[in-house]
Design a protein around this motif. Structure first.
Motif, PDB file in Angstrom:
ATOM      1  N   ARG A  13      -7.773  -2.817   7.947  1.00 24.47           N
ATOM      2  CA  ARG A  13      -8.205  -3.523   6.852  1.00 24.47           C
ATOM      3  C   ARG A  13      -9.637  -4.411   6.895  1.00 24.47           C
ATOM      4  O   ARG A  13      -9.730  -4.912   8.104  1.00 24.47           O
ATOM      5  CB  ARG A  13      -7.277  -4.518   6.386  1.00 24.47           C
ATOM      6  N   THR A  39       0.905  -1.248   0.045  1.00 27.22           N
ATOM      7  CA  THR A  39      -0.050  -0.092  -0.001  1.00 27.22           C
ATOM      8  C   THR A  39       0.802   1.462   0.154  1.00 27.22           C
ATOM      9  O   THR A  39       0.490   2.076  -0.736  1.00 27.22           O
ATOM     10  CB  THR A  39      -1.175   0.047   1.193  1.00 27.22           C
ATOM     11  N   THR A  87       2.417   1.873  -3.439  1.00 23.55           N
ATOM     12  CA  THR A  87       1.421   2.246  -4.321  1.00 23.55           C
ATOM     13  C   THR A  87       1.258   3.825  -4.018  1.00 23.55           C
ATOM     14  O   THR A  87       1.062   4.525  -5.342  1.00 23.55           O
ATOM     15  CB  THR A  87       0.012   1.637  -4.051  1.00 23.55           C
ATOM     16  N   ASP A 129     -10.310  -3.336   1.323  1.00 19.39           N
ATOM     17  CA  ASP A 129     -10.006  -1.916   1.669  1.00 19.39           C
ATOM     18  C   ASP A 129      -9.445  -1.640   2.844  1.00 19.39           C
ATOM     19  O   ASP A 129      -9.730  -2.296   3.877  1.00 19.39           O
ATOM     20  CB  ASP A 129     -11.241  -1.125   1.453  1.00 19.39           C
ATOM     21  N   TRP A 130      -8.693  -0.443   3.145  1.00 24.94           N
ATOM     22  CA  TRP A 130      -8.283   0.201   4.358  1.00 24.94           C
ATOM     23  C   TRP A 130      -9.375   1.188   4.627  1.00 24.94           C
ATOM     24  O   TRP A 130      -9.856   2.158   3.928  1.00 24.94           O
ATOM     25  CB  TRP A 130      -6.868   1.050   4.365  1.00 24.94           C
TER      26      TRP A 130
END
Length: 108
Positions: free
Chosen positions: A76, A13, A16, A80-81
């Motif tokens: 999480r 993450t 990204t 999704d977070w």
């Protein structure tokens, strides 16, 4: 989720976020510099010197975000977070925070 799974997911993450902001910087969408130190990503907005810090908290299995507007915790949930307070999603929240601090509309 095991600690190893969490660390791998958090690393992915952060990578990204960093690569997306680097690309937007290269495309002259936003003037930003990203610095990584372990599990901490520091995002500096060059025009005004403000920062957003994103870091992983393995004991809590959360990603924490510190911005001018406050601090946020993301856990999480499924794929999704999700913000533990208001239910917002990490990338949507970061898009809003970075747009506000960077002075340009961006989407992560």
């Amino acid at each position: 989720m095991s600690e190893t799974e969490f660390l791998d997911l958090a690393e992915s993450t952060l990578t990204t976020i960093e690569s997306t902001l680097d690309r937007l910087n290269d495309e002259d969408v936003i003037d930003v510099e990203c610095k990584r130190s372990g599990n901490v990503l520091e995002i500096e907005f060059i025009d005004n010197g403000s920062k957003i810090i994103v870091n992983s908290q393995a004991p809590m299995q959360e990603l924490w975000v510190a911005a001018k507007s406050g601090g946020f915790h993301f856990k999480r949930v499924g794929a999704d977070w999700i913000n533990t307070r208001d239910g917002s999603e990490l990338f949507a929240a970061l898009s809003q925070l970075a747009s506000a601090q960077g002075g340009a509309q961006i989407t992560l």
